[in-house]
Design an enzyme around this catalytic site. Structure first.
Site, PDB file in Angstrom:
ATOM      1  N   GLU A  48     -20.436  27.016  65.048  1.00 27.88           N
ATOM      2  CA  GLU A  48     -19.378  27.454  64.132  1.00 27.88           C
ATOM      3  C   GLU A  48     -19.286  26.529  62.914  1.00 27.88           C
ATOM      4  O   GLU A  48     -19.079  26.979  61.794  1.00 27.88           O
ATOM      5  CB  GLU A  48     -18.018  27.503  64.850  1.00 27.88           C
ATOM      6  CG  GLU A  48     -17.884  28.640  65.847  1.00 27.88           C
ATOM      7  CD  GLU A  48     -18.029  30.018  65.205  1.00 27.88           C
ATOM      8  OE1 GLU A  48     -17.620  30.191  64.058  1.00 27.88           O
ATOM      9  OE2 GLU A  48     -18.593  30.911  65.866  1.00 27.88           O
ATOM     10  N   CYS A 207     -20.695  45.288  56.421  1.00 25.76           N
ATOM     11  CA  CYS A 207     -19.748  45.194  55.292  1.00 25.76           C
ATOM     12  C   CYS A 207     -20.103  43.977  54.451  1.00 25.76           C
ATOM     13  O   CYS A 207     -19.307  43.067  54.268  1.00 25.76           O
ATOM     14  CB  CYS A 207     -18.320  45.108  55.818  1.00 25.76           C
ATOM     15  SG  CYS A 207     -17.112  45.440  54.529  1.00 25.76           S
ATOM     16  N   CYS A 214     -21.792  51.627  54.582  1.00 24.80           N
ATOM     17  CA  CYS A 214     -20.585  52.336  55.021  1.00 24.80           C
ATOM     18  C   CYS A 214     -20.909  53.500  55.962  1.00 24.80           C
ATOM     19  O   CYS A 214     -20.102  53.818  56.836  1.00 24.80           O
ATOM     20  CB  CYS A 214     -19.817  52.835  53.804  1.00 24.80           C
ATOM     21  SG  CYS A 214     -19.337  51.490  52.702  1.00 24.80           S
ATOM     22  N   CYS A 217     -20.745  52.421  59.482  1.00 29.38           N
ATOM     23  CA  CYS A 217     -19.624  51.534  59.823  1.00 29.38           C
ATOM     24  C   CYS A 217     -18.580  52.241  60.706  1.00 29.38           C
ATOM     25  O   CYS A 217     -18.114  53.324  60.370  1.00 29.38           O
ATOM     26  CB  CYS A 217     -18.966  51.050  58.528  1.00 29.38           C
ATOM     27  SG  CYS A 217     -17.526  50.021  58.832  1.00 29.38           S
ATOM     28  N   CYS A 223     -11.120  53.276  56.250  1.00 27.94           N
ATOM     29  CA  CYS A 223     -11.347  52.285  55.184  1.00 27.94           C
ATOM     30  C   CYS A 223     -10.835  52.799  53.836  1.00 27.94           C
ATOM     31  O   CYS A 223     -11.350  53.780  53.278  1.00 27.94           O
ATOM     32  CB  CYS A 223     -12.842  51.966  55.090  1.00 27.94           C
ATOM     33  SG  CYS A 223     -13.208  50.785  53.788  1.00 27.94           S
TER      34      CYS A 223
END
Ligand code: SF4
Length: 372
Positions: A48, A207, A214, A217, A223
């Site tokens: 991370e 994205c 899209c 998605c 959206c």
């Protein structure tokens, strides 16, 4: 953003949102990254931190090398700072490496080498912000906590049609409320880690900043950016500030088999790394030459001075214009006089903890046989 900001009431929850993300992640998300498939908080934390400002592809080899040298938090905490910096060298944003080392020491001191599962305690450790704490906690312990990194902000800004720059405090606070409200109600371990990973995967693979996919998605039906044809506009970009510019002259002082390096202070750019000595050169060429002679006199007797090609390095907040000069010494004074200076064997440049542009310059000179 009106949908989120205008009401002072809590952000709306919607269980179908997390279900869509989790279902998509299980089928189409990433499952084979080197830091997946483990509950080891040390490995998750390391990935991370490395991923905070660096792309996955660049992180993978560093992550593997780092783990070979520092397989657990106790080894990392006990390692010398130079060793940690050397294994980070090239990844950039070196504050991360200093915080990483500091964090490992704190985890040993405070928690006996076991990362806490509470995101609030994690967020008190060096280098771990709220979103990173939530991600570590969700992946390692299945804790129900919201993430909001740059990618997730972009997804939310588009899905909810956010009007405003997501880095602005007011907008960010509202996005946090929304992120918490959207967490899966079912806090089973697998659910939380699939949801957290799903948000990250959506931001990284579908994205994306430019040309998002899209059509594939799972959030497309809800959206706002897609429905209003504003995908290219959202999220709004940071209001432009002109980058400050700074200039410096760097000295590549060589005795034929060593190059002189200087330890940089812990704070500031390239903090804690070794770099080339720098001087201010503002005057006429003759004055500049005299300043160079003066600066090198304490390290030895200069046989030649050569002006190298200048280059510019861009940081987040400013541009640094560098004029490098190569000085070959006829005779080197063994005592460099200050603790901050070291003579590095030119065969060890590749492994030294140097800032990337300095390493690039020195390796190019070395490869061309121009340090001898
Ligand atoms: S539909 Fe397009 S813009 Fe909207 S969240 Fe999905 S990928 Fe992003």
């Amino acid at each position: 953003m009106k949908r989120i900001l205008e009401a002072d009431s809590p952000a709306p929850s919607d269980p179908t949102f997390s279900r869509a993300v989790v279902d998509w992640q299980k089928q189409h998300g990433r499952h084979a990254l080197p830091w997946q498939g483990t509950r080891d908080a040390y490995r998750i934390w390391l990935s991370e931190i490395m991923l905070q400002q660096t792309q996955v592809a660049a992180v993978i080899p560093y992550y593997a090398r780092f783990l070979l040298r520092f397989p657990d938090v106790a080894t990392l905490a006990a390692a010398p700072a130079e060793d940690v910096m050397a294994h980070w060298s090239g990844l950039g944003y070196y504050t991360r490496a200093r915080n990483l080392h500091g964090c490992a020491k704190r985890v040993m001191e405070l928690y006996g080498g076991v990362f806490p599962s509470d995101p609030l305690l994690l967020a008190e450790l060096p280098g771990i912000g709220r979103s990173t704490a939530a991600a570590i906690s969700a992946f390692a312990y299945g804790t129900r906590a919201a993430i909001l990194d740059g990618n997730v902000k972009r997804v939310f800004a588009r899905v909810f049609g956010v009007e405003g720059y997501p880095g602005e405090k007011r907008i960010e606070d509202a996005l946090w409320l929304q992120a918490v409200a959207l967490l899966p109600a079912d806090s089973a371990d697998a659910q939380m880690s699939a949801y957290t990973q799903g948000l990250m995967d959506l931001g990284a693979t579908l994205c994306t900043r430019s040309r998002p996919e899209c059509q594939r998605c799972p959030l497309q039906p809800r959206c706002i950016a897609f429905a209003t044809d504003r995908v290219d506009e959202l999220p709004l970009r940071k209001p432009k500030k002109t980058l400050r510019e700074k200039s410096t002259a760097m000295l590549v002082i060589s005795d034929g088999s060593h190059v002189l390096l200087e330890q940089r202070p812990d704070s500031g750019i390239w903090g804690g790394l070794l770099s080339l000595p720098e001087i201010a050169l503002n005057g006429e060429p003759a004055l500049a030459h005299a300043a160079l002679q003066l600066s090198t006199a304490r390290f030895g007797v200069a046989a030649s001075v050569e002006k190298l090609l200048p280059f510019t390095h861009s940081f987040t907040h400013f541009k640094l214009h560098v004029s490098p000069y190569k000085v070959v010494l006829a005779r080197r004074l063994n005592e460099v006089g200050e603790r901050a200076h070291v003579w590095l064997d030119i065969g060890r440049i590749a492994e030294a903890p140097l800032p990337a542009p300095v390493k690039k310059l020195l390796l190019a000179l070395f490869t061309e046989g121009r340090l001898i």
